[in-house]
Design an enzyme around this catalytic site. Structure first.
Site, PDB file in Angstrom:
ATOM      1  N   MET A 137      11.057 -12.600  -9.447  1.00  0.00           N
ATOM      2  CA  MET A 137       9.859 -12.664  -8.613  1.00  0.00           C
ATOM      3  C   MET A 137      10.158 -12.124  -7.218  1.00  0.00           C
ATOM      4  O   MET A 137      10.910 -12.729  -6.449  1.00  0.00           O
ATOM      5  CB  MET A 137       9.340 -14.101  -8.548  1.00  0.00           C
ATOM      6  N   SER A 138       9.569 -10.981  -6.911  1.00  0.00           N
ATOM      7  CA  SER A 138       9.793 -10.328  -5.626  1.00  0.00           C
ATOM      8  C   SER A 138       8.822 -10.792  -4.558  1.00  0.00           C
ATOM      9  O   SER A 138       8.991 -10.479  -3.382  1.00  0.00           O
ATOM     10  CB  SER A 138       9.643  -8.817  -5.794  1.00  0.00           C
ATOM     11  N   GLY A 139       7.773 -11.511  -4.966  1.00  0.00           N
ATOM     12  CA  GLY A 139       6.709 -11.881  -4.044  1.00  0.00           C
ATOM     13  C   GLY A 139       5.521 -10.954  -4.148  1.00  0.00           C
ATOM     14  O   GLY A 139       4.478 -11.203  -3.529  1.00  0.00           O
ATOM     15  N   GLY A 140       5.643  -9.883  -4.932  1.00  0.00           N
ATOM     16  CA  GLY A 140       4.552  -8.947  -5.125  1.00  0.00           C
ATOM     17  C   GLY A 140       3.660  -9.338  -6.290  1.00  0.00           C
ATOM     18  O   GLY A 140       3.975 -10.228  -7.084  1.00  0.00           O
ATOM     19  N   VAL A 141       2.548  -8.626  -6.418  1.00  0.00           N
ATOM     20  CA  VAL A 141       1.567  -8.960  -7.445  1.00  0.00           C
ATOM     21  C   VAL A 141       2.073  -8.636  -8.847  1.00  0.00           C
ATOM     22  O   VAL A 141       1.729  -9.337  -9.816  1.00  0.00           O
ATOM     23  CB  VAL A 141       0.225  -8.238  -7.171  1.00  0.00           C
ATOM     24  N   ASP A 142       2.915  -7.611  -8.993  1.00  0.00           N
ATOM     25  CA  ASP A 142       3.365  -7.219 -10.329  1.00  0.00           C
ATOM     26  C   ASP A 142       4.230  -8.296 -10.975  1.00  0.00           C
ATOM     27  O   ASP A 142       3.966  -8.742 -12.101  1.00  0.00           O
ATOM     28  CB  ASP A 142       4.137  -5.893 -10.265  1.00  0.00           C
ATOM     29  N   SER A 143       5.279  -8.729 -10.278  1.00  0.00           N
ATOM     30  CA  SER A 143       6.159  -9.747 -10.859  1.00  0.00           C
ATOM     31  C   SER A 143       5.447 -11.087 -10.999  1.00  0.00           C
ATOM     32  O   SER A 143       5.696 -11.843 -11.940  1.00  0.00           O
ATOM     33  CB  SER A 143       7.430  -9.898 -10.021  1.00  0.00           C
ATOM     34  N   CYS A 181      19.857  -0.378  -7.498  1.00  0.00           N
ATOM     35  CA  CYS A 181      19.416  -1.767  -7.366  1.00  0.00           C
ATOM     36  C   CYS A 181      19.047  -2.343  -8.725  1.00  0.00           C
ATOM     37  O   CYS A 181      19.408  -3.481  -9.039  1.00  0.00           O
ATOM     38  CB  CYS A 181      18.230  -1.840  -6.409  1.00  0.00           C
ATOM     39  N   GLY A 197       8.443  -7.059 -13.268  1.00  0.00           N
ATOM     40  CA  GLY A 197       7.111  -6.474 -13.180  1.00  0.00           C
ATOM     41  C   GLY A 197       7.104  -4.968 -13.297  1.00  0.00           C
ATOM     42  O   GLY A 197       6.139  -4.315 -12.863  1.00  0.00           O
ATOM     43  N   CYS A 256      13.583  -0.554   0.857  1.00  0.00           N
ATOM     44  CA  CYS A 256      13.475  -1.875   1.482  1.00  0.00           C
ATOM     45  C   CYS A 256      14.406  -2.054   2.672  1.00  0.00           C
ATOM     46  O   CYS A 256      14.070  -2.778   3.618  1.00  0.00           O
ATOM     47  CB  CYS A 256      13.695  -2.972   0.445  1.00  0.00           C
TER      48      CYS A 256
END
Length: 357
Positions: free
Chosen positions: A7-13, A98, A122, A196
């Site tokens: 979970m990256s904090g984005g909507v996809d994950s 990465c 994601g 990033c």
């Protein structure tokens, strides 16, 4: 089945986590902390917000959430190779490293230690298993505008065997609709387009800070070796670049054709000289087969956002490859990845060494 979601904090994950939870997976959320601060304060600040978004979504889904420290691995396996590649006159893609070393390396190891069978992300790709070949196969996403297979060509059979990609058949808008319907806090969160750890896009400044080295000015040369002007350090240039050169020519617009650290020179040429028919690679990774036993007709993509082009690929050593294109390709760039496709299936790929006429 027990699974973890990166979970990256984005909507996809976050949407991937939501879909797996609804599918009945015994789920946890995991996040890697990448930055300790220092020369990446802006990135570290943004990551702090992303971690909080991931935690908020995990609470919404009522799943445990863990944060692991990946700062040393990220520095050693992503940031250091990125800087070293630029110093060699190349233009790397750090997202590939990465994925290989962080998401499907260090993070996968962490979730396995928690007895989770799979790691979901994601990414917009699809996965299948070919029982006849006894191989896991990676495929393009259904919606090509979001396909991310290019940055996952590096994954091994073991990594793929422990992976889940729930978004491979969905469009970005469908993902946002799902997230909005479930009340996820990041349903309309803006996507980051930057590397990033270089949020301002100034790669040269980052490399100077990161390495502590100065990169002196040197000559701009034409293809015959005549001096055309002065560059401001080789790390500021990439093959195909036109803007920011500050050099004029009576023969039309000039572009970067080659970056030469050996003599601190940047070679410029007209656009037509940027086209090459062949390239060679290193660090070959094959997914669809163990090796290419003979030259094979495939299609190749030499940059993330481009349409793959018909070619013949020949494996020339254990981890080397030669690719001959049907039509000349513009600005084949050392350090970038070339990825081979057979229709929608990723055959494999490698790091471009050089282009050949």
């Amino acid at each position: 089945m027990r699974a973890a979601v990166a979970m990256s904090g984005g909507v996809d994950s976050s949407t991937a986590a939501c879909l797996l939870k609804e599918a009945g997976y015994d789920l946890i959320g995991v996040t890697l902390k990448l930055f300790p601060g220092g020369d990446t304060e802006k990135s570290a600040c943004r990551l702090s917000d992303d971690v909080e978004d991931a935690r908020t979504v995990a609470r919404r889904l009522d799943i445990p959430h863990y944060v692991f420290n990946g700062t040393d691995c990220f520095r050693n396996q992503v940031m250091e190779p990125f800087a070293a590649s630029y110093c060699r006159g190349e233009t790397p893609n750090p997202c590939i490293d990465c994925n290989r070393h962080l998401k499907f390396g260090a993070l996968l190891q962490h979730v396995q230690e928690l007895s989770q069978e799979k790691l979901a992300t994601g990414h917009y790709v699809r996965l299948s298993f070919d029982a006849g070949a006894d191989r896991w196969l990676l495929h393009k996403a259904v919606h090509r505008e979001k396909d991310q297979s290019y940055v996952l060509y590096c994954l091994t059979q073991d990594q793929l065997s422990h992976s889940l990609f729930p978004l491979g058949k969905l469009s970005k808008e469908e993902v946002r609709i799902i997230a909005g319907d479930r009340g996820l806090v990041n349903a309309r969160k803006r996507e980051s387009q930057d590397i990033c750890f270089v949020p301002d896009g100034d790669y040269a400044a980052f490399i100077r800070r990161h390495t502590g080295q100065s990169f002196p000015a040197g000559p701009f040369l034409d293809e015959e070796g005549h001096i055309l002007g002065t560059h401001q350090g080789i790390i500021g240039y990439t093959v195909g670049q036109r803007r920011g050169l500050g050099v004029s020519s009576n023969h039309g617009r000039l572009y970067v054709k080659e970056v030469r650290p050996a003599d601190n020179a940047v070679v410029l040429s007209e656009n037509k000289a940027l086209y090459t028919r062949s390239l060679t690679t290193r660090s070959l990774n094959l997914i669809a087969c163990r090796q290419l036993s003979a030259p094979v007709r495939l299609a190749a993509r030499i940059r993330y956002r481009m349409t793959e082009q018909p070619c013949t690929a020949e494996q020339t050593g254990p981890d080397t490859l030669r690719i001959d294109f049907d039509q000349p390709q513009r600005a084949v760039t050392p350090g970038q990845a070339v990825v081979l496709y057979d229709g929608d299936t990723v055959v494999g790929g490698g790091v471009i060494e050089k282009g050949d006429t």
